[in-house]
Scaffold this active site. Structure first.
Site, PDB file in Angstrom:
ATOM      1  N   HIS A  11      25.707  47.176  50.925  1.00  0.00           N
ATOM      2  CA  HIS A  11      25.653  46.259  52.206  1.00  0.00           C
ATOM      3  C   HIS A  11      26.849  47.075  52.695  1.00  0.00           C
ATOM      4  CE1 HIS A  11      22.841  43.560  49.412  1.00  0.00           C
ATOM      5  NE2 HIS A  11      23.063  44.159  49.377  1.00  0.00           N
ATOM      6  N   ASN A  18      18.721  37.755  49.827  1.00  0.00           N
ATOM      7  CA  ASN A  18      18.883  39.331  50.310  1.00  0.00           C
ATOM      8  C   ASN A  18      17.324  38.842  50.775  1.00  0.00           C
ATOM      9  OD1 ASN A  18      19.793  41.152  49.557  1.00  0.00           O
ATOM     10  ND2 ASN A  18      18.766  41.966  47.035  1.00  0.00           N
TER      11      ASN A  18
END
Length: 646
Positions: A161, A233
């Site tokens: 990320h 997510n």
């Protein structure tokens, strides 16, 4: 929240209080007991040490009046003392102090250029030399300090990320959940400040916002009982369910260690991993489908993915899945069109919308089920609530809306408020507990471990990460790099001389956690027929024909850079377990004939529970442990009874 009447700017900041400071705060607490906390709309800047505190609700003991009198006298005397390094006296040197929020909001024209130590410098480009044509002087602290700080401006980027952005906002409960969860933020009309960070998963910090990749969707809820970090997510499932696979999988998302190429030029290792771990099939289909490239961050949903436990005031608990549903709807970008977008498209889209007053918002919803329902779900439908590759049927477990959040304030400084923000799934207020999901259990350790390395052991003292609770926090964590709130001279141990305050526990962990009594076992999941049920429904019932055609085009294009044909044969065989139609189309698009299903295949990453051949049944040819019970880690009544009896 933008426009809030009371924010961090209007509230006294905590300091490394000495004993007198703590007692002074206690006096103020007593004087303002029973006042309302958060009596205006919350802001992410609202500070943790608001003085308006209800002592009774916190279980704090009031100080006797004679002690308060003595303390008041002591505090008054301290105000008449000569100034010291830790005491500010108005009108004297040092009147303008460094404060995070004041510094954040200051205009450049209201500042004076100085060294980091505060000494004014007439011009930032000047340097000391030995004559106009001589070498530079080492004594030029301004230049040395400038260059040495510049050399250290970067902290390690996130391993996962790394590319992302975010904004601040507010969450409000619109339909109380207090029948299922005691967490304060789910009470009627509760509002808390939040910060959200969106991201791609596999790429580095400079990667493209429109890469085909899952999106991270993390929310920091700053509740009156501590931070709740939701690390989610934009997909309801993930590629794996065995925690030890995570580093291996992420390594396949990175650049090739020899060629340094990404999947755009060589996707061999990506498909090699997937073809050896068939439980990834559901996430692969979502990734290669329309949701693989969402149209920015505003137009996508968020899913916690892991199963949580919600506990009410009676100690009763349920399993839960959290969903964040975009009120903007969802939209996607096609693979072909993605090249026409800016590398920072999602960041620009979010920032611009908020600046224009077009504030994006999401509904917060939960699916819940009882422990008995979870056991029955496995026994009857082979759906495992501890398995990140499985989903809960919405018809059986409908979404219940609890609240909504809106992002209404852009960050002022990206590094301070986004790059340094740290989400930790172990941060849960009372009433929210982790389940036995093994990947969640692993993340409870992994995330804070990463933050301590990347930012520092005192990362939770940074303003963006600090809790906003209505009481003075204290613990026995001390020192370490960049310790700012180091708790003054208060004892660094459980002292009887200066005792710390405590609150009664709200959650009895003996009641909300399962009774696990047994031998230590080595465990690896196996591939079973039920792993293909949800992917099959996605192909046959959810997608229309246009979506299927886009999927085949996306996936065959991605496979075009794979250099080992055997990998494609294995992967097509896995798709054949989903649908013969899907596999046949993929064979036509790639020109590769896949195997006839996986019943005769051997995998290095997972046990094959769909074969009758013992030679290929075990991962890597290693015999399964003798304890292997066949329930694939799912909660079962029979297993719990057997375990408890040991």
């Amino acid at each position: 929240m933008a426009g809030s009447g009371v924010g961090w700017r209007a509230i006294k900041k905590d300091r490394n209080a000495d004993v007198g400071g703590v007692l002074e705060a206690q006096i103020k607490i007593e004087a303002k007991a029973n006042s309302a906390y958060f009596n205006t709309a919350p802001s992410w800047q609202q500070h943790s040490h608001d003085e308006r505190i209800d002592c009774d609700s916190l279980g704090m003991l009031p100080l006797p009046s004679q002690i308060i009198s003595t303390i008041s006298s002591t505090v008054q005397k301290s105000l008449n003392m000569a100034p010291s390094a830790s005491h500010h006296v108005a009108g004297n040197a040092g009147e303008v102090k460094l404060d995070y929020m004041e510094d954040r909001d200051a205009k450049a024209q209201d500042t004076i250029y100085t060294t980091a130590s505060g000494a004014p410098v007439p011009h930032p480009y000047e340097a000391q030399r030995a004559g106009e044509n001589g070498p530079l002087l080492l004594q030029d602290h301004h230049l040395i300090d400038l260059i040495s700080h510049f050399d250290r401006e970067r902290i390690p980027e996130r391993v996962v990320h790394a590319k992302g952005g975010g904004a601040h906002g507010v969450y409000k409960t619109t339909a109380p959940l207090d029948d299922l969860c005691m967490a304060d933020l789910f009470g009627a009309d509760k509002e808390v400040p939040i910060t959200v960070r969106f991201s791609t998963v596999g790429g580095e910090s400079g990667s493209h916002d429109c890469a085909r990749d899952p999106r991270g969707f993390s929310v920091k809820f700053r509740t009156a009982e501590g931070n709740w970090d939701v690390v989610a997510n934009n997909t309801p499932v993930f590629f794996l369910r065995d925690a030890a696979k995570f580093p291996h999988f992420i390594h396949t998302q990175k650049r090739n260690p020899a060629t340094h190429l990404t999947h755009a030029d060589d996707a061999t290792v990506f498909w090699d991993y997937l073809s050896q771990n068939p439980e990834s099939i559901h996430q692969v289909m979502i990734l290669m489908g329309d949701r693989g490239i969402p149209d920015g961050w505003r137009k996508m949903h968020g899913y916690y993915g892991h199963t949580l436990k919600l506990v009410n005031k009676s100690g009763e608990w349920v399993y839960a899945q959290m969903h964040m549903k975009s009120k903007q709807g969802t939209a996607f970008i096609t693979q072909e069109d993605s090249a026409n977008y800016s590398p920072d498209y999602a960041q620009k889209d979010m920032y611009t919308a908020i600046e224009k007053g077009d504030f994006p918002s999401w509904d917060v919803c939960f699916q819940t089920m009882t422990p008995k329902e979870a056991e029955d779900l496995w026994e009857k439908q082979k759906i495992n609530v501890f398995d990140m590759t499985h989903i809960w049927p919405h018809k059986q477990f409908p979404l219940r809306k609890v609240g909504e959040f809106t992002l209404n304030e852009n960050v002022e400084n990206y590094f301070a408020e986004i790059e340094q923000i740290a989400f930790n799934p172990a941060h849960m207020p009372p009433g929210i507990e982790p389940s036995a999901d093994p990947v969640l259990q692993s993340r409870l350790f992994s995330y804070p471990d990463t933050h301590r390395h990347r930012i520092g052991v005192n990362y939770q003292q940074l303003p963006i990460n600090a809790p906003r609770v209505p009481y003075r926090m204290a613990n026995f964590q001390r020192d370490g790099q960049m310790a700012f709130y180091n708790q003054g001279s208060r004892p660094a141990y459980l002292s009887s001389i200066q005792p710390i305050g405590f609150r009664e526990r709200k959650v009895d962990h003996d009641l909300v956690h399962g009774e696990f009594t047994g031998k230590a076992v080595s465990y690896l999941s196996e591939i079973r027929p039920e792993d293909f049920n949800a992917p099959r429904a996605l192909w046959e019932k959810v997608w229309d024909e246009d979506a299927r055609e886009r999927f085949i085009k996306n996936i065959s294009g991605h496979m075009s850079t794979v250099t080992v044909e055997e990998i494609l044969k294995c992967q097509i065989a896995i798709f054949r377990e989903v649908s013969e139609d899907l596999a046949s189309r993929l064979e036509k698009a790639t020109g590769v004939k896949g195997y006839e299903g996986i019943s005769n295949m051997h995998f290095n990453g997972s046990h094959n529970g769909m074969t009758k051949d013992p030679k290929v049944a075990n991962a890597n040819g290693i015999k399964k442990p003798s304890h292997f019970g066949g329930h694939n880690g799912a909660p079962t009544a029979a297993h719990q009874t057997a375990v408890s009896a040991q």
